[in-house]
Design a protein around this motif. Sequence first.
Motif, PDB file in Angstrom:
ATOM      1  N   ALA A   1      19.122   2.948  -6.923  1.00 30.96           N
ATOM      2  CA  ALA A   1      19.281   3.600  -5.563  1.00 30.96           C
ATOM      3  C   ALA A   1      19.102   2.572  -4.683  1.00 30.96           C
ATOM      4  O   ALA A   1      18.495   1.630  -4.583  1.00 30.96           O
ATOM      5  N   PRO A   2      19.751   2.878  -3.329  1.00 32.86           N
ATOM      6  CA  PRO A   2      19.688   1.733  -2.213  1.00 32.86           C
ATOM      7  C   PRO A   2      18.047   1.724  -1.830  1.00 32.86           C
ATOM      8  O   PRO A   2      17.293   2.634  -2.073  1.00 32.86           O
ATOM      9  N   ARG A   3      17.807   0.455  -1.560  1.00 33.67           N
ATOM     10  CA  ARG A   3      16.424   0.334  -1.112  1.00 33.67           C
ATOM     11  C   ARG A   3      16.309   0.655   0.441  1.00 33.67           C
ATOM     12  O   ARG A   3      16.834  -0.043   1.442  1.00 33.67           O
ATOM     13  N   ASP A   4      16.001   1.874   0.671  1.00 36.03           N
ATOM     14  CA  ASP A   4      15.895   2.560   1.900  1.00 36.03           C
ATOM     15  C   ASP A   4      14.592   3.163   2.023  1.00 36.03           C
ATOM     16  O   ASP A   4      13.632   3.288   1.352  1.00 36.03           O
ATOM     17  N   ASP A   5      14.502   4.084   3.304  1.00 37.97           N
ATOM     18  CA  ASP A   5      13.308   5.104   3.406  1.00 37.97           C
ATOM     19  C   ASP A   5      13.106   6.068   2.014  1.00 37.97           C
ATOM     20  O   ASP A   5      11.825   6.403   1.757  1.00 37.97           O
ATOM     21  N   ALA A   6      14.421   6.605   1.760  1.00 38.33           N
ATOM     22  CA  ALA A   6      14.223   7.397   0.756  1.00 38.33           C
ATOM     23  C   ALA A   6      13.750   6.804  -0.520  1.00 38.33           C
ATOM     24  O   ALA A   6      12.846   7.593  -1.399  1.00 38.33           O
ATOM     25  N   PHE A   7      14.015   5.482  -0.948  1.00 42.48           N
ATOM     26  CA  PHE A   7      13.565   4.829  -2.134  1.00 42.48           C
ATOM     27  C   PHE A   7      11.767   4.788  -1.936  1.00 42.48           C
ATOM     28  O   PHE A   7      11.036   4.929  -3.027  1.00 42.48           O
ATOM     29  N   ARG A   8      11.441   4.390  -0.661  1.00 44.98           N
ATOM     30  CA  ARG A   8       9.983   4.434  -0.393  1.00 44.98           C
ATOM     31  C   ARG A   8       9.308   5.462  -0.837  1.00 44.98           C
ATOM     32  O   ARG A   8       8.212   5.612  -1.271  1.00 44.98           O
ATOM     33  N   ALA A   9       9.858   6.689  -0.626  1.00 46.60           N
ATOM     34  CA  ALA A   9       9.359   7.834  -0.857  1.00 46.60           C
ATOM     35  C   ALA A   9       9.504   8.417  -2.046  1.00 46.60           C
ATOM     36  O   ALA A   9       9.038   9.625  -2.543  1.00 46.60           O
ATOM     37  N   SER A  10      10.355   7.700  -2.937  1.00 51.08           N
ATOM     38  CA  SER A  10      10.681   8.292  -4.189  1.00 51.08           C
ATOM     39  C   SER A  10       9.468   7.971  -5.402  1.00 51.08           C
ATOM     40  O   SER A  10       8.660   7.400  -5.413  1.00 51.08           O
ATOM     41  N   ALA A  11       9.519   9.014  -6.465  1.00 52.89           N
ATOM     42  CA  ALA A  11       8.838   8.925  -7.512  1.00 52.89           C
ATOM     43  C   ALA A  11       9.020   7.724  -8.362  1.00 52.89           C
ATOM     44  O   ALA A  11       8.029   6.951  -8.944  1.00 52.89           O
ATOM     45  N   ALA A  12      10.277   7.120  -8.427  1.00 52.61           N
ATOM     46  CA  ALA A  12      10.578   5.610  -9.074  1.00 52.61           C
ATOM     47  C   ALA A  12       9.727   4.741  -8.433  1.00 52.61           C
ATOM     48  O   ALA A  12       9.088   3.683  -8.964  1.00 52.61           O
ATOM     49  N   TYR A  13       9.803   4.678  -6.951  1.00 57.44           N
ATOM     50  CA  TYR A  13       9.148   3.444  -6.340  1.00 57.44           C
ATOM     51  C   TYR A  13       7.689   3.622  -6.577  1.00 57.44           C
ATOM     52  O   TYR A  13       6.979   2.569  -6.727  1.00 57.44           O
ATOM     53  N   ALA A  14       7.166   4.739  -6.588  1.00 56.65           N
ATOM     54  CA  ALA A  14       5.578   5.117  -6.768  1.00 56.65           C
ATOM     55  C   ALA A  14       5.403   4.419  -8.338  1.00 56.65           C
ATOM     56  O   ALA A  14       4.265   3.791  -8.530  1.00 56.65           O
ATOM     57  N   GLY A  15       6.089   4.983  -9.120  1.00 52.24           N
ATOM     58  CA  GLY A  15       5.976   4.482 -10.259  1.00 52.24           C
ATOM     59  C   GLY A  15       5.792   3.037 -10.613  1.00 52.24           C
ATOM     60  O   GLY A  15       5.042   2.551 -11.313  1.00 52.24           O
ATOM     61  N   TYR A  16       6.906   2.268  -9.985  1.00 49.57           N
ATOM     62  CA  TYR A  16       6.820   0.792 -10.123  1.00 49.57           C
ATOM     63  C   TYR A  16       5.721   0.106  -9.426  1.00 49.57           C
ATOM     64  O   TYR A  16       5.016  -0.738 -10.149  1.00 49.57           O
ATOM     65  N   CYS A  17       5.197   0.806  -8.423  1.00 51.50           N
ATOM     66  CA  CYS A  17       4.161   0.234  -7.671  1.00 51.50           C
ATOM     67  C   CYS A  17       2.826   0.437  -8.550  1.00 51.50           C
ATOM     68  O   CYS A  17       1.876  -0.526  -8.673  1.00 51.50           O
ATOM     69  N   ARG A  18       2.619   1.295  -9.191  1.00 53.52           N
ATOM     70  CA  ARG A  18       1.675   1.739 -10.034  1.00 53.52           C
ATOM     71  C   ARG A  18       1.624   0.524 -11.141  1.00 53.52           C
ATOM     72  O   ARG A  18       0.472  -0.002 -11.620  1.00 53.52           O
ATOM     73  N   ARG A  19       2.645   0.434 -11.846  1.00 48.79           N
ATOM     74  CA  ARG A  19       3.035  -0.593 -13.046  1.00 48.79           C
ATOM     75  C   ARG A  19       2.617  -2.039 -12.423  1.00 48.79           C
ATOM     76  O   ARG A  19       1.738  -2.730 -13.027  1.00 48.79           O
ATOM     77  N   VAL A  20       3.044  -2.218 -11.116  1.00 50.52           N
ATOM     78  CA  VAL A  20       2.665  -3.652 -10.797  1.00 50.52           C
ATOM     79  C   VAL A  20       1.194  -3.793 -10.219  1.00 50.52           C
ATOM     80  O   VAL A  20       0.499  -4.699 -10.603  1.00 50.52           O
ATOM     81  N   SER A  21       0.555  -2.665  -9.729  1.00 54.93           N
ATOM     82  CA  SER A  21      -0.853  -2.757  -9.493  1.00 54.93           C
ATOM     83  C   SER A  21      -1.762  -2.708 -10.709  1.00 54.93           C
ATOM     84  O   SER A  21      -2.748  -3.487 -10.726  1.00 54.93           O
ATOM     85  N   ASP A  22      -1.338  -2.029 -11.933  1.00 55.09           N
ATOM     86  CA  ASP A  22      -1.960  -2.239 -12.947  1.00 55.09           C
ATOM     87  C   ASP A  22      -2.041  -3.779 -13.778  1.00 55.09           C
ATOM     88  O   ASP A  22      -2.982  -4.326 -14.331  1.00 55.09           O
ATOM     89  N   ALA A  23      -0.667  -4.456 -13.622  1.00 53.56           N
ATOM     90  CA  ALA A  23      -0.665  -5.514 -14.039  1.00 53.56           C
ATOM     91  C   ALA A  23      -1.499  -6.608 -13.213  1.00 53.56           C
ATOM     92  O   ALA A  23      -1.965  -7.648 -13.729  1.00 53.56           O
ATOM     93  N   LEU A  24      -1.497  -6.221 -11.938  1.00 52.89           N
ATOM     94  CA  LEU A  24      -2.360  -7.455 -11.027  1.00 52.89           C
ATOM     95  C   LEU A  24      -3.985  -7.064 -11.203  1.00 52.89           C
ATOM     96  O   LEU A  24      -4.685  -8.309 -10.816  1.00 52.89           O
ATOM     97  N   ALA A  25      -4.367  -5.840 -11.559  1.00 50.39           N
ATOM     98  CA  ALA A  25      -5.743  -5.703 -11.646  1.00 50.39           C
ATOM     99  C   ALA A  25      -6.510  -6.793 -12.178  1.00 50.39           C
ATOM    100  O   ALA A  25      -7.754  -7.107 -11.837  1.00 50.39           O
ATOM    101  N   PRO A  26      -6.168  -7.109 -13.524  1.00 50.28           N
ATOM    102  CA  PRO A  26      -7.007  -8.112 -14.135  1.00 50.28           C
ATOM    103  C   PRO A  26      -7.239  -9.551 -13.467  1.00 50.28           C
ATOM    104  O   PRO A  26      -8.507 -10.129 -13.552  1.00 50.28           O
ATOM    105  N   ALA A  27      -6.385  -9.837 -12.209  1.00 53.83           N
ATOM    106  CA  ALA A  27      -6.568 -11.004 -11.806  1.00 53.83           C
ATOM    107  C   ALA A  27      -7.633 -10.875 -10.619  1.00 53.83           C
ATOM    108  O   ALA A  27      -8.303 -11.899 -10.184  1.00 53.83           O
TER     109      ALA A  27
END
Length: 267
Positions: A234-260
């Motif tokens: 999907a285009p990187r736009d306001d709709a992407f920011r509000a999407s479930a896919a974006y939230a899922g990626y943010c969760r994955r990155v947050s989980d990967a970052l937590a150990p640091a």
Amino acid sequence: MSSSPSPERAADVAVRLRGVTKIYESGVAALGPIDLSIGRGEFVSLLGPSGCGKSTALRLIAGLASPSSGTLDIAAASSAPRPGHRIGFVFQEPTLMPWTSVRDNVGLPLKLAHVPAAEARTGIDAALAQVGLSDFADAFPRELSGGMKMRASLARALVTRSDILLMDEPFAALDEITRFRLNNDLLALWRSLSMTVLFVTHSVFESVYLSQRVLVMTARPGRLSAEIKIDADAPRDDAFRASAAYAGYCRRVSDALAPAYTGVHAL
């Protein structure tokens, strides 16, 4: 994890680090060993805690510092007119000269390279147009907003027609609305100019929005601990920011970052 997957062919590689470390004269081990390959035209973000070596990695790639060990290779520029590779660097602060105009600030790299005046003016005008500052070419930095100052800094990095753009938390000090707007403008420039971008940020949300890959670093000395590919059609736009896919990626990155932040490194 100590490395990121390499592009399949050497011709596809813009930046490659192999076993790179940086130890300062004080004895502080800032970085590595780190293995990293970035493909031509790729947009990659480095994400990690303060002091983990993100900015150090950029400075090594830019040639502003030398590795303590390991090898660092930068591909030759993919296009004429000038030989060699061209790297643009956008720092955390705009670092504009307050006593001269936006035009002269943007044109500084060309002046230092002794580019003929007519050619330089054409390049400056093009760079200002790319960042939406054509109407402010004769303004002074004190007359610009924070976002406009950062646009001027970006234009200065673009004016040399760089193949590789290094960006060190360029939008961190801006308000959220301005930051979102500049994120969108940066993506548009990246697509139109086919640059390789390595972007340092502390923001999980910004890294996911901008990148094709997010590389997570451990606490100092910084190593690569995780890679998350952002396979968003999907285009990187306001709709992407509000999407479930974006939230899922943010969760994955947050989980990967937590150990640091807990002292437990994923290796």
